[in-house]
Design a protein around this motif. Structure first.
Motif, PDB file in Angstrom:
ATOM      1  N   GLU A  46      -3.218  -0.564   1.572  1.00 20.68           N
ATOM      2  CA  GLU A  46      -2.816   0.093   2.804  1.00 20.68           C
ATOM      3  C   GLU A  46      -1.297   0.104   2.980  1.00 20.68           C
ATOM      4  OE1 GLU A  46      -4.823  -1.706   6.058  1.00 20.68           O
ATOM      5  OE2 GLU A  46      -6.791  -1.641   5.097  1.00 20.68           O
ATOM      6  N   GLY A  47      -0.581  -0.365   1.956  1.00 20.25           N
ATOM      7  CA  GLY A  47       0.877  -0.393   2.025  1.00 20.25           C
ATOM      8  C   GLY A  47       1.447  -1.587   2.737  1.00 20.25           C
ATOM      9  N   LEU A  48       0.628  -2.622   2.961  1.00 22.69           N
ATOM     10  CA  LEU A  48       1.104  -3.828   3.647  1.00 22.69           C
ATOM     11  C   LEU A  48       1.716  -4.803   2.645  1.00 22.69           C
ATOM     12  CD1 LEU A  48      -1.912  -4.488   6.054  1.00 22.69           C
ATOM     13  CD2 LEU A  48       0.234  -3.333   6.591  1.00 22.69           C
ATOM     14  N   ARG A  49       2.756  -5.497   3.080  1.00 24.08           N
ATOM     15  CA  ARG A  49       3.303  -6.590   2.289  1.00 24.08           C
ATOM     16  C   ARG A  49       2.498  -7.841   2.635  1.00 24.08           C
ATOM     17  NH1 ARG A  49       8.008  -3.396   3.116  1.00 24.08           N
ATOM     18  NH2 ARG A  49       9.096  -3.070   1.140  1.00 24.08           N
ATOM     19  N   VAL A  50       1.929  -8.473   1.608  1.00 20.63           N
ATOM     20  CA  VAL A  50       0.937  -9.518   1.833  1.00 20.63           C
ATOM     21  C   VAL A  50       1.524 -10.881   1.486  1.00 20.63           C
ATOM     22  CG1 VAL A  50      -1.408 -10.291   1.341  1.00 20.63           C
ATOM     23  CG2 VAL A  50      -0.858  -7.851   1.233  1.00 20.63           C
ATOM     24  N   LEU A  51       1.355 -11.821   2.395  1.00 18.27           N
ATOM     25  CA  LEU A  51       1.759 -13.206   2.184  1.00 18.27           C
ATOM     26  C   LEU A  51       0.546 -14.117   2.334  1.00 18.27           C
ATOM     27  CD1 LEU A  51       5.064 -13.384   4.295  1.00 18.27           C
ATOM     28  CD2 LEU A  51       4.861 -13.134   1.812  1.00 18.27           C
ATOM     29  N   GLY A  52       0.523 -15.154   1.520  1.00 21.90           N
ATOM     30  CA  GLY A  52      -0.475 -16.197   1.683  1.00 21.90           C
ATOM     31  C   GLY A  52       0.078 -17.312   2.549  1.00 21.90           C
ATOM     32  N   VAL A  53      -0.803 -17.983   3.308  1.00 22.16           N
ATOM     33  CA  VAL A  53      -0.390 -19.064   4.202  1.00 22.16           C
ATOM     34  C   VAL A  53      -1.247 -20.294   3.916  1.00 22.16           C
ATOM     35  CG1 VAL A  53      -0.118 -19.788   6.599  1.00 22.16           C
ATOM     36  CG2 VAL A  53       0.251 -17.389   5.968  1.00 22.16           C
ATOM     37  N   ALA A  54      -0.606 -21.475   3.837  1.00 26.59           N
ATOM     38  CA  ALA A  54      -1.321 -22.727   3.565  1.00 26.59           C
ATOM     39  C   ALA A  54      -0.797 -23.827   4.485  1.00 26.59           C
ATOM     40  CB  ALA A  54      -1.160 -23.133   2.105  1.00 26.59           C
ATOM     41  N   GLU A  55      -1.635 -24.872   4.661  1.00 22.77           N
ATOM     42  CA  GLU A  55      -1.304 -25.977   5.575  1.00 22.77           C
ATOM     43  C   GLU A  55      -1.661 -27.306   4.921  1.00 22.77           C
ATOM     44  OE1 GLU A  55      -2.876 -27.799   9.852  1.00 22.77           O
ATOM     45  OE2 GLU A  55      -3.610 -25.860   9.114  1.00 22.77           O
ATOM     46  N   ALA A  56      -0.854 -28.327   5.232  1.00 22.94           N
ATOM     47  CA  ALA A  56      -1.163 -29.684   4.756  1.00 22.94           C
ATOM     48  C   ALA A  56      -0.710 -30.694   5.813  1.00 22.94           C
ATOM     49  CB  ALA A  56      -0.464 -29.950   3.423  1.00 22.94           C
ATOM     50  N   ARG A  57      -1.201 -31.936   5.656  1.00 23.10           N
ATOM     51  CA  ARG A  57      -0.777 -33.039   6.524  1.00 23.10           C
ATOM     52  C   ARG A  57      -0.158 -34.109   5.644  1.00 23.10           C
ATOM     53  NH1 ARG A  57      -0.757 -31.949  12.081  1.00 23.10           N
ATOM     54  NH2 ARG A  57      -2.302 -30.277  12.379  1.00 23.10           N
ATOM     55  N   PHE A  74      -5.736 -23.709   1.906  1.00 25.61           N
ATOM     56  CA  PHE A  74      -5.470 -22.286   2.107  1.00 25.61           C
ATOM     57  C   PHE A  74      -5.975 -21.858   3.494  1.00 25.61           C
ATOM     58  CE2 PHE A  74      -6.420 -17.732   1.653  1.00 25.61           C
ATOM     59  CZ  PHE A  74      -5.191 -17.292   1.192  1.00 25.61           C
ATOM     60  N   ARG A  75      -5.116 -21.153   4.261  1.00 26.79           N
ATOM     61  CA  ARG A  75      -5.478 -20.778   5.618  1.00 26.79           C
ATOM     62  C   ARG A  75      -5.676 -19.268   5.805  1.00 26.79           C
ATOM     63  NH1 ARG A  75      -7.979 -24.906   7.388  1.00 26.79           N
ATOM     64  NH2 ARG A  75      -6.709 -26.753   7.866  1.00 26.79           N
ATOM     65  N   GLY A  76      -5.174 -18.453   4.885  1.00 23.23           N
ATOM     66  CA  GLY A  76      -5.416 -17.024   5.040  1.00 23.23           C
ATOM     67  C   GLY A  76      -4.263 -16.168   4.542  1.00 23.23           C
ATOM     68  N   LEU A  77      -4.370 -14.880   4.850  1.00 26.30           N
ATOM     69  CA  LEU A  77      -3.378 -13.889   4.422  1.00 26.30           C
ATOM     70  C   LEU A  77      -2.752 -13.231   5.642  1.00 26.30           C
ATOM     71  CD1 LEU A  77      -5.428 -12.135   1.589  1.00 26.30           C
ATOM     72  CD2 LEU A  77      -3.584 -13.802   1.279  1.00 26.30           C
ATOM     73  N   VAL A  78      -1.505 -12.823   5.495  1.00 29.39           N
ATOM     74  CA  VAL A  78      -0.790 -12.075   6.532  1.00 29.39           C
ATOM     75  C   VAL A  78      -0.334 -10.760   5.916  1.00 29.39           C
ATOM     76  CG1 VAL A  78       1.198 -12.013   8.079  1.00 29.39           C
ATOM     77  CG2 VAL A  78      -0.014 -14.167   7.680  1.00 29.39           C
ATOM     78  N   GLY A  79      -0.691  -9.646   6.556  1.00 32.85           N
ATOM     79  CA  GLY A  79      -0.241  -8.328   6.092  1.00 32.85           C
ATOM     80  C   GLY A  79       0.847  -7.792   7.002  1.00 32.85           C
ATOM     81  N   LEU A  80       2.021  -7.529   6.442  1.00 34.05           N
ATOM     82  CA  LEU A  80       3.173  -7.065   7.221  1.00 34.05           C
ATOM     83  C   LEU A  80       3.410  -5.581   6.938  1.00 34.05           C
ATOM     84  CD1 LEU A  80       5.576 -10.052   6.500  1.00 34.05           C
ATOM     85  CD2 LEU A  80       4.078  -9.737   8.471  1.00 34.05           C
ATOM     86  N   ALA A  81       3.482  -4.785   7.977  1.00 35.58           N
ATOM     87  CA  ALA A  81       3.742  -3.355   7.836  1.00 35.58           C
ATOM     88  C   ALA A  81       5.237  -3.098   7.953  1.00 35.58           C
ATOM     89  CB  ALA A  81       2.994  -2.567   8.908  1.00 35.58           C
ATOM     90  N   ASP A  82       5.794  -2.406   6.968  1.00 31.18           N
ATOM     91  CA  ASP A  82       7.199  -1.994   6.990  1.00 31.18           C
ATOM     92  C   ASP A  82       7.208  -0.493   6.721  1.00 31.18           C
ATOM     93  OD1 ASP A  82       9.897  -1.790   6.980  1.00 31.18           O
ATOM     94  OD2 ASP A  82      10.235  -2.867   5.109  1.00 31.18           O
ATOM     95  N   PRO A  83       6.921   0.316   7.738  1.00 33.75           N
ATOM     96  CA  PRO A  83       6.726   1.752   7.510  1.00 33.75           C
ATOM     97  C   PRO A  83       7.975   2.436   6.982  1.00 33.75           C
ATOM     98  CG  PRO A  83       6.868   1.268   9.856  1.00 33.75           C
ATOM     99  CD  PRO A  83       6.790  -0.040   9.152  1.00 33.75           C
ATOM    100  N   LEU A  84       7.753   3.463   6.174  1.00 34.29           N
ATOM    101  CA  LEU A  84       8.854   4.255   5.653  1.00 34.29           C
ATOM    102  C   LEU A  84       9.544   5.013   6.776  1.00 34.29           C
ATOM    103  CD1 LEU A  84       7.201   5.896   2.518  1.00 34.29           C
ATOM    104  CD2 LEU A  84       8.995   4.177   2.471  1.00 34.29           C
ATOM    105  N   ARG A  85      10.840   5.239   6.605  1.00 36.03           N
ATOM    106  CA  ARG A  85      11.516   6.163   7.505  1.00 36.03           C
ATOM    107  C   ARG A  85      10.923   7.554   7.307  1.00 36.03           C
ATOM    108  NH1 ARG A  85      16.927   4.990   9.464  1.00 36.03           N
ATOM    109  NH2 ARG A  85      17.522   2.831   8.988  1.00 36.03           N
ATOM    110  N   ALA A  86      10.905   8.323   8.360  1.00 37.00           N
ATOM    111  CA  ALA A  86      10.308   9.656   8.294  1.00 37.00           C
ATOM    112  C   ALA A  86      11.036  10.567   7.309  1.00 37.00           C
ATOM    113  CB  ALA A  86      10.309  10.285   9.690  1.00 37.00           C
ATOM    114  N   SER A  87      12.312  10.283   7.053  1.00 37.40           N
ATOM    115  CA  SER A  87      13.101  11.160   6.189  1.00 37.40           C
ATOM    116  C   SER A  87      12.875  10.905   4.700  1.00 37.40           C
ATOM    117  CB  SER A  87      14.591  10.983   6.494  1.00 37.40           C
ATOM    118  OG  SER A  87      15.002   9.640   6.229  1.00 37.40           O
ATOM    119  N   VAL A  88      12.230   9.781   4.357  1.00 40.59           N
ATOM    120  CA  VAL A  88      12.157   9.398   2.944  1.00 40.59           C
ATOM    121  C   VAL A  88      11.329  10.364   2.098  1.00 40.59           C
ATOM    122  CG1 VAL A  88      11.333   7.622   1.349  1.00 40.59           C
ATOM    123  CG2 VAL A  88      12.660   6.976   3.359  1.00 40.59           C
ATOM    124  N   PRO A  89      10.103  10.742   2.482  1.00 37.27           N
ATOM    125  CA  PRO A  89       9.337  11.659   1.620  1.00 37.27           C
ATOM    126  C   PRO A  89      10.073  12.966   1.330  1.00 37.27           C
ATOM    127  CG  PRO A  89       7.898  10.677   3.260  1.00 37.27           C
ATOM    128  CD  PRO A  89       9.289  10.302   3.638  1.00 37.27           C
TER     129      PRO A  89
END
Length: 439
Positions: A46-57, A74-89
């Motif tokens: 979907e064009g998202l930049r994906v990061l994994g997230v983890a936790e420890a004690r 392992f706690r999950g994934l985060v998808g970050l949207a960084d949309p293209l500028r309208a002028s790029v295509p």
């Protein structure tokens, strides 16, 4: 590591990063990694930049030497949207039409990179990853880079290697970037382009150009402007050569034929007062050719004043000289006086130069098409020249200053008809040179 309340005991340890790196920290099994990869691919698609997230004690006391020693969960994934500028295509499309190949180089996950490339209109069929690149030697990379459209999971040092591979393959390379890690590749490229808004200072210092608005579309506008300036320089140079051929010819014609001197210093100075503003102002203000962004890039060693342009300039100047000189010789044979000869020669020469201006406004379009494009500087020049020419015929003091006699109706008509014939004739000849002039 958070240690907000030492009395609470265990400290919270958090980690985020590339999903595969976080999976390694958490010691996920093969089955868990396969499920993680499927989830990452879905988000990245979907064009998202994906990061994994983890936790420890971790209890109070000394921290381990390596982050790998924490018992991460392992706690999950985060998808970050960084949309293209309208002028790029649209900018990428114009680059493709202009023969400019756009390669996307990113540290993002391959699926993310390919999805963003598709949105931008960049060819994403051939993907090169940092891992694949590490397995290639320089010769193999040089061959591989010829078809690659997207480079993903690229390490900072690999960007420099990509730039060098493209240069070795004979490409003229422009590199964009904004970070400290981009500085070496920005410096190594033929043209380094840094982002002025979010770019690091070292990236701006290492670059040749800085985009103040951080917009890829601004680069395309700069290319369009550069092509317009280059074309206008060539038009001005071609016009200068073409305009001076009939001036020199009419200055020499009396020496060869015995007729009275046609052009004195005053006349030549007046002609230069037309030619110089046209070159310095009118051609400079000319808008770009219709095909400016549809041509392939010119070879780096291409000459500004090409042989084709030299020939075209000589042809234009020869036509104006032939018509102007022919009219003057004909009037002389009919017994015209010195003042009439000089007036006919000068007026036909000025109108011939104006025809050269109109013809040279466009290499790839007709005079009629060029006239639809505004050029205020040219309008001012014409508005100044026209009354002066009229005054040389209708105001005796001005006519005396130029040494002119008034032309009769037939002579004036001949001057106008021949000037129009020059314009139409050169317009018919121009298509024969259009492809060569655009090269």
């Amino acid at each position: 590591v958070w240690d907000n309340d030492p009395a609470a005991g265990d400290r919270l340890v958090a980690a985020k990063g590339a999903p595969e790196a976080i999976a390694g920290l958490c010691g996920l099994s093969s089955a868990e990694r396969a499920g993680l990869k499927a989830a990452v691919d879905a988000l990245a698609g979907e064009g998202l930049r994906v990061l994994g997230v983890a936790e420890a004690r971790w209890p109070a006391g000394a921290l381990p030497d390596s982050q790998r020693d924490f018992p991460f969960v392992f706690r999950g994934l985060v998808g970050l949207a960084d949309p293209l500028r309208a002028s790029v295509p649209e900018a990428v499309r114009q680059c493709r039409e202009a023969g400019i190949r756009v390669i996307m180089i990113t540290g993002d996950y391959p699926q993310t990179a390919m999805a963003i490339a598709r949105q931008a209109g960049i060819d994403s069929e051939d993907l090169l990853t940092g891992e694949d690149m590490a397995a290639l030697d320089d010769a193999g990379l040089k061959q591989r880079i010829r078809t690659v459209g997207v480079c993903a999971r690229i390490m900072p040092e690999q960007k420099l290697r990509l730039v060098e591979a493209l240069k070795t393959a004979g490409e003229v390379v422009a590199m964009t970037g904004d970070g400290v890690n981009d500085a070496p590749s920005l410096k190594a490229a033929h043209i380094g382009v840094a982002m002025g808004g979010r770019g690091a200072d070292v990236a701006r210092e290492a670059s040749s150009l800085v985009l103040l608005d951080d917009d890829f579309g601004s680069m395309v506008r700069a290319i369009r402007m550069g092509r317009r300036i280059y074309d206008n320089l060539r038009k001005a140079m071609g016009f200068i050569v073409a305009a001076h051929i009939p001036i020199a010819g009419l200055a020499l014609l009396p020496l060869l034929t015995g007729m009275p001197i046609l052009l004195g210093p005053f006349h030549i100075a007046f002609l230069e007062m037309i030619i110089d503003p046209v070159c310095a102002l009118a051609f400079e203000a000319e808008s770009e050719e219709g095909d400016a962004m549809k041509r392939k890039p010119r070879p780096p060693k291409a000459t500004l004043f090409s042989p084709a342009l030299v020939v075209w300039s000589v042809v234009q100047g020869g036509v104006v000289l032939g018509v102007t000189g022919g009219l003057t010789l004909w009037l002389w044979s009919q017994g015209a006086g010195e003042g009439q000869l000089r007036a006919a020669a000068f007026l036909s020469l000025v109108l011939g130069i104006l025809a050269l201006i109109l013809v040279n406004r466009r290499f790839s379009a007709s005079v009629a098409a060029a006239m639809r494009g505004p050029n205020l500087a040219l309008g001012v020049v014409l508005a100044v020249v026209a009354p002066i020419l009229a005054a040389t015929q209708f105001l005796p003091p001005v006519a005396g200053l130029f040494g002119f006699a008034r032309l009769d109706g037939g002579e004036a008509a001949a001057v106008l008809v021949l000037a129009l014939a020059v314009l139409l004739g050169l317009e018919r000849l121009k298509p024969l040179w259009a492809a060569r002039l655009a090269a």
